[in-house]
Design a protein around this motif. Structure first.
Motif, PDB file in Angstrom:
ATOM      1  N   GLY A  73     -30.440  -6.482 -41.878  1.00 61.46           N
ATOM      2  CA  GLY A  73     -29.637  -5.268 -41.975  1.00 61.46           C
ATOM      3  C   GLY A  73     -30.077  -4.383 -43.127  1.00 61.46           C
ATOM      4  O   GLY A  73     -30.203  -3.160 -42.976  1.00 61.46           O
ATOM      5  N   ILE A  74     -30.320  -5.013 -44.282  1.00 64.09           N
ATOM      6  CA  ILE A  74     -30.771  -4.232 -45.434  1.00 64.09           C
ATOM      7  C   ILE A  74     -32.134  -3.602 -45.173  1.00 64.09           C
ATOM      8  O   ILE A  74     -32.376  -2.439 -45.513  1.00 64.09           O
ATOM      9  CB  ILE A  74     -30.816  -5.138 -46.686  1.00 64.09           C
ATOM     10  N   SER A  75     -33.031  -4.366 -44.558  1.00 71.09           N
ATOM     11  CA  SER A  75     -34.365  -3.837 -44.255  1.00 71.09           C
ATOM     12  C   SER A  75     -34.273  -2.675 -43.271  1.00 71.09           C
ATOM     13  O   SER A  75     -34.984  -1.671 -43.407  1.00 71.09           O
ATOM     14  CB  SER A  75     -35.255  -4.945 -43.681  1.00 71.09           C
ATOM     15  N   THR A  76     -33.402  -2.831 -42.264  1.00 68.08           N
ATOM     16  CA  THR A  76     -33.238  -1.747 -41.299  1.00 68.08           C
ATOM     17  C   THR A  76     -32.721  -0.484 -41.973  1.00 68.08           C
ATOM     18  O   THR A  76     -33.199   0.630 -41.696  1.00 68.08           O
ATOM     19  CB  THR A  76     -32.264  -2.184 -40.183  1.00 68.08           C
ATOM     20  N   MET A  77     -31.740  -0.655 -42.865  1.00 70.33           N
ATOM     21  CA  MET A  77     -31.229   0.507 -43.604  1.00 70.33           C
ATOM     22  C   MET A  77     -32.310   1.102 -44.498  1.00 70.33           C
ATOM     23  O   MET A  77     -32.438   2.324 -44.613  1.00 70.33           O
ATOM     24  CB  MET A  77     -30.018   0.092 -44.438  1.00 70.33           C
ATOM     25  N   GLY A  78     -33.107   0.225 -45.125  1.00 71.79           N
ATOM     26  CA  GLY A  78     -34.165   0.713 -45.996  1.00 71.79           C
ATOM     27  C   GLY A  78     -35.265   1.439 -45.258  1.00 71.79           C
ATOM     28  O   GLY A  78     -35.952   2.297 -45.840  1.00 71.79           O
ATOM     29  N   MET A  79     -35.449   1.107 -43.968  1.00 74.68           N
ATOM     30  CA  MET A  79     -36.504   1.753 -43.183  1.00 74.68           C
ATOM     31  C   MET A  79     -36.045   3.040 -42.516  1.00 74.68           C
ATOM     32  O   MET A  79     -36.834   3.686 -41.819  1.00 74.68           O
ATOM     33  CB  MET A  79     -37.011   0.773 -42.113  1.00 74.68           C
ATOM     34  N   ARG A  80     -34.795   3.430 -42.720  1.00 74.84           N
ATOM     35  CA  ARG A  80     -34.320   4.664 -42.098  1.00 74.84           C
ATOM     36  C   ARG A  80     -35.119   5.900 -42.528  1.00 74.84           C
ATOM     37  O   ARG A  80     -35.416   6.752 -41.686  1.00 74.84           O
ATOM     38  CB  ARG A  80     -32.835   4.851 -42.416  1.00 74.84           C
ATOM     39  N   PRO A  81     -35.467   6.024 -43.819  1.00 82.04           N
ATOM     40  CA  PRO A  81     -36.305   7.188 -44.185  1.00 82.04           C
ATOM     41  C   PRO A  81     -37.640   7.217 -43.452  1.00 82.04           C
ATOM     42  O   PRO A  81     -38.149   8.291 -43.130  1.00 82.04           O
ATOM     43  CB  PRO A  81     -36.501   7.007 -45.699  1.00 82.04           C
TER      44      PRO A  81
END
Length: 466
Positions: free
Chosen positions: A181-189
């Motif tokens: 989840g954190i990685s997915t949020m971090g890859m949003r940019p």
């Protein structure tokens, strides 16, 4: 082969890190609990041994032994067989207690704390503590042992181990999910950048990625991508300009050929007129051939082709030979040429003559009458530079950087294009690139200087100098 996403790989790495951490921490906790339980059993055995040992030492009569046997049997029964007691003589004969130890061949020979295996008399492994005592009247050495069933302790340790494994599995799974989840949020940019890039339309050379809301790590990537777009824009503009220039340069001779041919077909002509027509057409065809050959030559140079017919020559002597080719042109314009300096270089002398002749022709075309054109040859480390300077009108700064582009002219009206098709300076740059060099231009103090550099040793040099 399908590659996994960055978010998936990060979650896997988070899970591996948590697994290693929890495994190490769990092993440490289990080892600590094991030591604690062992010490607890040890202390309990010592307490029971110290409690019973005085009774054994004070028994000197058969009746006293019978009372001791009954006492220990009552203690064993009261604790459900969890604790057992033995007394041995020096020959390992059991004086008190059952024969389970002797049957197993595990009669304790030394004083201390030890582990004995399970048998039919014991439900599980027992921890045994042995001490030494003696009867006061006979001074006879006896060994006294007490054992305790480790089932409860081992059960506690096993239950703790199972609980620890379950907690570790749950923790690792939770870390993996949270990591994903954190990685997915971090890859949003990154996804936003991808969506921005998809909106770019062909032909729109001015659109760029928005870097204002990006994290610091991605700003560098976006700025680099925008830099690529800037360079691509310049390349497309040059290509469009080049296509327009090629079309313009070839349209004029083609128009002349078509017009003259159509005119000649509409009337009858004698042989002399037809010869003049063919001669004029031949001039146009030769001009077109020259343009095409020059374009092919420059394309080879830009593709990385280098000079191959290399010889070691004196640049001063080769420059002097080049003057012989344009001597008539110099006399027509009342110009003189001075050559200063020298350098020994490994070059293709034919290409050198062509580049220098083009620079001299450019100098003659724009030099003031009755002036002197100066050719300066210098050597700096592994490079030789050849510069041609003439006295003439100053060139504005916005033109200097583009003078070596194909078909570029300071005069936008293209006057004189029927004589010069705008590839002379571009050929100079191509020759310089083929000799691992570059070009330069200056316009100051009433003097215009065009030049190029050459690597002195073409075989050992492997970098272009800008």
């Amino acid at each position: 082969m399908k590659t996994s996403s960055i978010a998936s790989r990060l979650s896997i790495m988070f899970a591996l890190c948590s697994m290693l951490t929890l495994s190490a921490y769990g092993l440490l906790l289990r080892s600590s609990l094991d030591d604690s339980l062992t010490k607890q059993m040890h202390n309990e055995l010592i307490f029971r041994a110290n409690l019973i040992e005085p009774w054994i030492g004070s028994r000197t009569s058969p009746d006293a032994w019978q009372r001791l046997v009954k006492k220990l049997a009552d203690l064993t029964e009261a604790e459900g067989g969890r604790v057992k007691y033995w007394v041995f003589d020096s020959d390992s004969t059991v004086l008190l207690g059952d024969n389970s130890l002797t049957e197993m061949g595990q009669v304790p020979l030394t004083e201390g704390f030890s582990l004995i295996s399970s048998n039919s008399a014991m439900s599980s492994d027992h921890y045994l503590y042995t001490t030494f005592t003696s009867f006061d009247d006979e001074n006879k050495e006896l060994r006294f042992s007490v054992s305790i069933d480790s089932t409860a302790y081992v059960g506690t340790l096993n239950e703790f181990t199972r609980t620890l494994v379950l907690i570790s599995i749950f923790g690792i799974s939770l870390v993996a999910l949270l990591g994903f989840g954190i990685s997915t949020m971090g890859m949003r940019p990154v996804k936003k950048l991808s969506l921005q890039a998809k909106t770019f339309e062909p032909g729109n050379y001015d659109k760029r990625l928005d870097t204002t809301q990006l994290p610091t790590e991605l700003q560098t990537l976006a700025m680099s991508f925008n830099g690529v777009l800037d360079r691509q824009k310049v390349a497309w503009q040059q290509l469009e300009s080049f296509n327009a220039d090629v079309a313009h340069e070839l349209r004029t001779p083609l128009t002349n050929l078509i017009g003259q041919t159509q005119l000649s077909l509409s009337h009858q002509h004698d042989i002399a007129e037809l010869e003049d027509l063919l001669g004029s057409n031949l001039e146009e065809l030769e001009r077109m051939t020259s343009i095409v050959n020059d374009m092919l030559f420059m394309s080879h140079a830009q593709a990385g082709e280098i000079a191959t017919q290399i010889t070691t020559v004196s640049l001063h002597q080769e420059a002097q030979k080049t003057l012989d080719y344009i001597e008539t042109l110099l006399e027509e314009n009342n110009l003189t040429v001075e050559i200063e300096g020298d350098a020994i270089a490994c070059i293709d002398h034919r290409l050198f003559h062509r580049a220098l002749a083009n620079l001299l022709g450019n100098g003659v075309q724009h030099a003031r009458h009755n002036s002197t054109i100066k050719v300066t040859i210098q050597q700096d480390k592994n490079l030789a530079s050849v510069a041609v300077s003439n006295q003439g009108e100053m060139i504005e700064n916005q033109h200097l950087e583009r003078l070596f582009e194909r078909f570029y002219r300071v005069d936008s009206s293209r006057s004189g294009s029927h004589i010069h098709h705008g590839l002379g300076l571009s050929i100079v740059k191509a020759v310089a690139l083929m000799h691992k060099g570059n070009v330069f231009v200056q316009s100051e103090n009433g003097s215009n200087t065009f030049g190029f550099t050459l690597a002195l040793d073409q075989e050992n040099s492997d970098k272009n100098v800008s």
